[in-house]
Design a protein around this motif. Structure first.
Motif, mmCIF file in Angstrom:
data_model
loop_
_atom_site.group_PDB
_atom_site.id
_atom_site.type_symbol
_atom_site.label_atom_id
_atom_site.label_comp_id
_atom_site.label_asym_id
_atom_site.label_seq_id
_atom_site.Cartn_x
_atom_site.Cartn_y
_atom_site.Cartn_z
ATOM 1 N N CYS A 71 7.181 -13.211 -27.599
ATOM 2 C CA CYS A 71 6.989 -13.004 -26.159
ATOM 3 C C CYS A 71 6.220 -11.709 -25.855
ATOM 4 O O CYS A 71 6.007 -11.371 -24.695
ATOM 5 C CB CYS A 71 8.347 -12.957 -25.458
ATOM 6 S SG CYS A 71 9.308 -14.455 -25.688
ATOM 7 N N ALA A 72 5.835 -10.977 -26.903
ATOM 8 C CA ALA A 72 5.154 -9.695 -26.687
ATOM 9 C C ALA A 72 3.683 -9.908 -26.325
ATOM 10 O O ALA A 72 3.127 -10.976 -26.575
ATOM 11 C CB ALA A 72 5.248 -8.853 -27.953
ATOM 12 N N ASP A 73 3.078 -8.873 -25.742
ATOM 13 C CA ASP A 73 1.651 -8.889 -25.458
ATOM 14 C C ASP A 73 0.930 -8.533 -26.766
ATOM 15 O O ASP A 73 0.979 -7.388 -27.226
ATOM 16 C CB ASP A 73 1.364 -7.841 -24.359
ATOM 17 C CG ASP A 73 -0.121 -7.775 -24.019
ATOM 18 O OD1 ASP A 73 -0.928 -8.381 -24.753
ATOM 19 O OD2 ASP A 73 -0.451 -7.107 -23.023
ATOM 20 N N PHE A 74 0.264 -9.530 -27.377
ATOM 21 C CA PHE A 74 -0.343 -9.322 -28.696
ATOM 22 C C PHE A 74 -1.471 -8.289 -28.679
ATOM 23 O O PHE A 74 -1.836 -7.758 -29.718
ATOM 24 C CB PHE A 74 -0.856 -10.646 -29.271
ATOM 25 C CG PHE A 74 0.253 -11.597 -29.669
ATOM 26 C CD1 PHE A 74 1.591 -11.219 -29.647
ATOM 27 C CD2 PHE A 74 -0.044 -12.890 -30.082
ATOM 28 C CE1 PHE A 74 2.621 -12.096 -30.010
ATOM 29 C CE2 PHE A 74 0.967 -13.781 -30.462
ATOM 30 C CZ PHE A 74 2.306 -13.371 -30.422
ATOM 31 N N MET A 75 -2.021 -8.003 -27.498
ATOM 32 C CA MET A 75 -3.073 -6.997 -27.399
ATOM 33 C C MET A 75 -2.473 -5.585 -27.371
ATOM 34 O O MET A 75 -3.187 -4.599 -27.422
ATOM 35 C CB MET A 75 -3.910 -7.219 -26.130
ATOM 36 C CG MET A 75 -4.591 -8.571 -26.058
ATOM 37 S SD MET A 75 -5.721 -8.858 -27.424
ATOM 38 C CE MET A 75 -7.149 -7.958 -26.826
ATOM 39 N N GLU A 76 -1.157 -5.487 -27.285
ATOM 40 C CA GLU A 76 -0.498 -4.184 -27.104
ATOM 41 C C GLU A 76 0.653 -4.018 -28.087
ATOM 42 O O GLU A 76 1.660 -3.386 -27.769
ATOM 43 C CB GLU A 76 0.085 -4.086 -25.677
ATOM 44 C CG GLU A 76 -0.909 -4.189 -24.540
ATOM 45 C CD GLU A 76 -1.559 -2.846 -24.231
ATOM 46 O OE1 GLU A 76 -1.230 -1.853 -24.891
ATOM 47 O OE2 GLU A 76 -2.411 -2.819 -23.326
ATOM 48 N N LEU A 77 0.507 -4.580 -29.280
ATOM 49 C CA LEU A 77 1.670 -4.607 -30.172
ATOM 50 C C LEU A 77 2.180 -3.225 -30.575
ATOM 51 O O LEU A 77 3.385 -2.985 -30.644
ATOM 52 C CB LEU A 77 1.355 -5.429 -31.427
ATOM 53 C CG LEU A 77 1.372 -6.942 -31.202
ATOM 54 C CD1 LEU A 77 0.963 -7.670 -32.470
ATOM 55 C CD2 LEU A 77 2.761 -7.414 -30.761
ATOM 56 N N GLN A 78 1.252 -2.305 -30.821
ATOM 57 C CA GLN A 78 1.670 -0.976 -31.257
ATOM 58 C C GLN A 78 2.470 -0.254 -30.168
ATOM 59 O O GLN A 78 3.538 0.316 -30.439
ATOM 60 C CB GLN A 78 0.439 -0.160 -31.629
ATOM 61 C CG GLN A 78 0.781 0.967 -32.567
ATOM 62 C CD GLN A 78 -0.446 1.533 -33.235
ATOM 63 O OE1 GLN A 78 -1.580 1.199 -32.844
ATOM 64 N NE2 GLN A 78 -0.254 2.390 -34.211
ATOM 65 N N LYS A 79 1.970 -0.344 -28.959
ATOM 66 C CA LYS A 79 2.649 0.276 -27.810
ATOM 67 C C LYS A 79 4.043 -0.344 -27.649
ATOM 68 O O LYS A 79 5.036 0.348 -27.418
ATOM 69 C CB LYS A 79 1.802 0.043 -26.558
ATOM 70 C CG LYS A 79 2.336 0.681 -25.304
ATOM 71 C CD LYS A 79 1.284 0.617 -24.181
ATOM 72 C CE LYS A 79 1.889 0.989 -22.854
ATOM 73 N NZ LYS A 79 2.521 -0.128 -22.167
ATOM 74 N N ILE A 124 13.295 -8.992 -20.901
ATOM 75 C CA ILE A 124 12.581 -7.705 -21.024
ATOM 76 C C ILE A 124 11.061 -7.807 -21.009
ATOM 77 O O ILE A 124 10.389 -6.836 -20.705
ATOM 78 C CB ILE A 124 13.042 -6.917 -22.269
ATOM 79 C CG1 ILE A 124 12.630 -7.619 -23.569
ATOM 80 C CG2 ILE A 124 14.558 -6.694 -22.254
ATOM 81 C CD1 ILE A 124 12.820 -6.739 -24.808
ATOM 82 N N PHE A 125 10.497 -8.980 -21.390
ATOM 83 C CA PHE A 125 9.036 -9.127 -21.394
ATOM 84 C C PHE A 125 8.594 -9.708 -20.057
ATOM 85 O O PHE A 125 8.525 -10.925 -19.890
ATOM 86 C CB PHE A 125 8.576 -10.002 -22.563
ATOM 87 C CG PHE A 125 8.790 -9.362 -23.909
ATOM 88 C CD1 PHE A 125 7.887 -8.428 -24.407
ATOM 89 C CD2 PHE A 125 9.907 -9.676 -24.680
ATOM 90 C CE1 PHE A 125 8.084 -7.824 -25.648
ATOM 91 C CE2 PHE A 125 10.111 -9.074 -25.923
ATOM 92 C CZ PHE A 125 9.204 -8.151 -26.412
ATOM 93 N N SER A 126 8.363 -8.810 -19.113
ATOM 94 C CA SER A 126 8.011 -9.250 -17.764
ATOM 95 C C SER A 126 6.824 -8.430 -17.265
ATOM 96 O O SER A 126 6.734 -7.227 -17.551
ATOM 97 C CB SER A 126 9.227 -9.031 -16.842
ATOM 98 O OG SER A 126 8.805 -9.013 -15.502
ATOM 99 N N PRO A 127 5.925 -9.055 -16.513
ATOM 100 C CA PRO A 127 4.799 -8.284 -15.958
ATOM 101 C C PRO A 127 5.245 -7.326 -14.854
ATOM 102 O O PRO A 127 4.513 -6.409 -14.483
ATOM 103 C CB PRO A 127 3.859 -9.358 -15.389
ATOM 104 C CG PRO A 127 4.644 -10.628 -15.336
ATOM 105 C CD PRO A 127 5.849 -10.492 -16.206
ATOM 106 N N SER A 128 6.480 -7.480 -14.346
ATOM 107 C CA SER A 128 6.890 -6.663 -13.196
ATOM 108 C C SER A 128 7.550 -5.324 -13.549
ATOM 109 O O SER A 128 7.721 -4.482 -12.687
ATOM 110 C CB SER A 128 7.885 -7.408 -12.300
ATOM 111 O OG SER A 128 7.815 -8.762 -12.461
ATOM 112 N N PHE A 129 7.966 -5.143 -14.822
ATOM 113 C CA PHE A 129 8.549 -3.845 -15.193
ATOM 114 C C PHE A 129 8.290 -3.567 -16.667
ATOM 115 O O PHE A 129 7.905 -4.473 -17.423
ATOM 116 C CB PHE A 129 10.055 -3.780 -14.869
ATOM 117 C CG PHE A 129 10.830 -4.999 -15.291
ATOM 118 C CD1 PHE A 129 11.230 -5.166 -16.598
ATOM 119 C CD2 PHE A 129 11.149 -6.000 -14.369
ATOM 120 C CE1 PHE A 129 11.927 -6.300 -16.995
ATOM 121 C CE2 PHE A 129 11.843 -7.136 -14.756
ATOM 122 C CZ PHE A 129 12.235 -7.286 -16.079
ATOM 123 N N SER A 130 8.517 -2.309 -17.071
ATOM 124 C CA SER A 130 8.222 -1.915 -18.449
ATOM 125 C C SER A 130 9.299 -2.431 -19.404
ATOM 126 O O SER A 130 10.400 -2.782 -18.981
ATOM 127 C CB SER A 130 8.162 -0.388 -18.534
ATOM 128 O OG SER A 130 9.475 0.127 -18.357
#
Ligand code: DX5
Ligand code: ZN
Length: 223
Positions: free
Chosen positions: A13-21, A204-210
């Motif tokens: 469910c993670a953003d694959f473009m931001e894996l390190q972050k 936890i993987f939501s565009p609305s919060f960190s």
């Protein structure tokens, strides 16, 4: 026995473009495990993460892995993964006629064996496996996809499993829940005895919060 409540963020469910972050944020938020869904297009109708992904995570973090194998005959494939001490590896009861062998092999690799059950698989399948597992993963949706709706009957299954384990003197065996673990469902699951929560697109993987905020909210829901 009161088991510690733990969070296992689901990397599919993670953003694959931001894996390190994402990884750094999960480390700072003290996520207890990293849940990695491995699918083979046969046991479940999808492909997701695989061996190389697990190896990259293993090399780049000290958080133990929680590898969820949704693949046929996992007992022949365990050596492909970077499995080590402290990691959890789950194999599906439905995926092999040799579930006992698969669990023993996970143990021999130094990891903690976990058996996974689909929503309709009865708890009686666990009866002769209790000496061979550290945890049971209860699927609370049908395995294969993120973003599905809870199979309501699995809420009762959590309480039934806790009772099944406690009445057999296995209070130490952990219960992981996977699928639509929203903040609201997580509370119900926690009340019924689950203690490891796979956190995906429902929480936890939501565009609305960190992610940091998501983990905080989920901890509040399960404590
Ligand atoms: C399925 C996966 C999903 C997912 C959980 O096998 O394990 O259940 O990561 O995420 P959501 O919250 O989308 O159900
Ligand atoms: Zn999973």
């Amino acid at each position: 026995m009161e088991l510690t409540k733990k969070i296992s963020p689901s990397f599919m469910c993670a953003d694959f473009m931001e894996l390190q972050k994402c990884l750094r944020e999960l480390e700072e938020s003290k996520a207890e495990y990293l849940h990695i869904d491995v699918m083979d297009g046969s046991f479940v109708p999808n492909y997701t993460l695989g061996t190389d992904f697990c190896k990259v995570l293993k090399k780049n973090t000290h958080i133990p892995l929680d590898i969820h194998l949704m693949i046929d005959s996992p007992e022949y494939k365990l050596s492909w993964f970077p499995i080590g001490e402290g990691d959890y590896v789950s194999v599906h009861y439905e995926s092999t006629p040799h579930i006992h062998r698969a669990l023993q092999q996970i143990k021999s690799l130094g990891a903690k064996p976990m058996v996974a059950l689909n929503p309709a698989t009865p708890l009686s399948t666990l009866e002769y496996l209790l000496d061979d597992i550290d945890a049971v993963l209860l699927m609370t949706v049908n395995p294969g996809f993120a973003g599905q709706k809870l199979v309501e009957a699995t809420l009762k299954k959590i309480s039934d499993l806790r009772q099944f384990l406690d009445s057999r003197d296995r209070g130490h065996i952990e219960i992981e829940v996977d699928g639509n673990v929203s903040f609201e469902n997580a509370r119900k699951m926690s009340d019924r005895g689950a203690n490891i929560f796979v956190a995906g697109s429902s929480s936890i993987f939501s565009p609305s919060f960190s992610l940091t905020e998501g983990i905080k909210r989920l901890r509040r829901a399960i404590e």
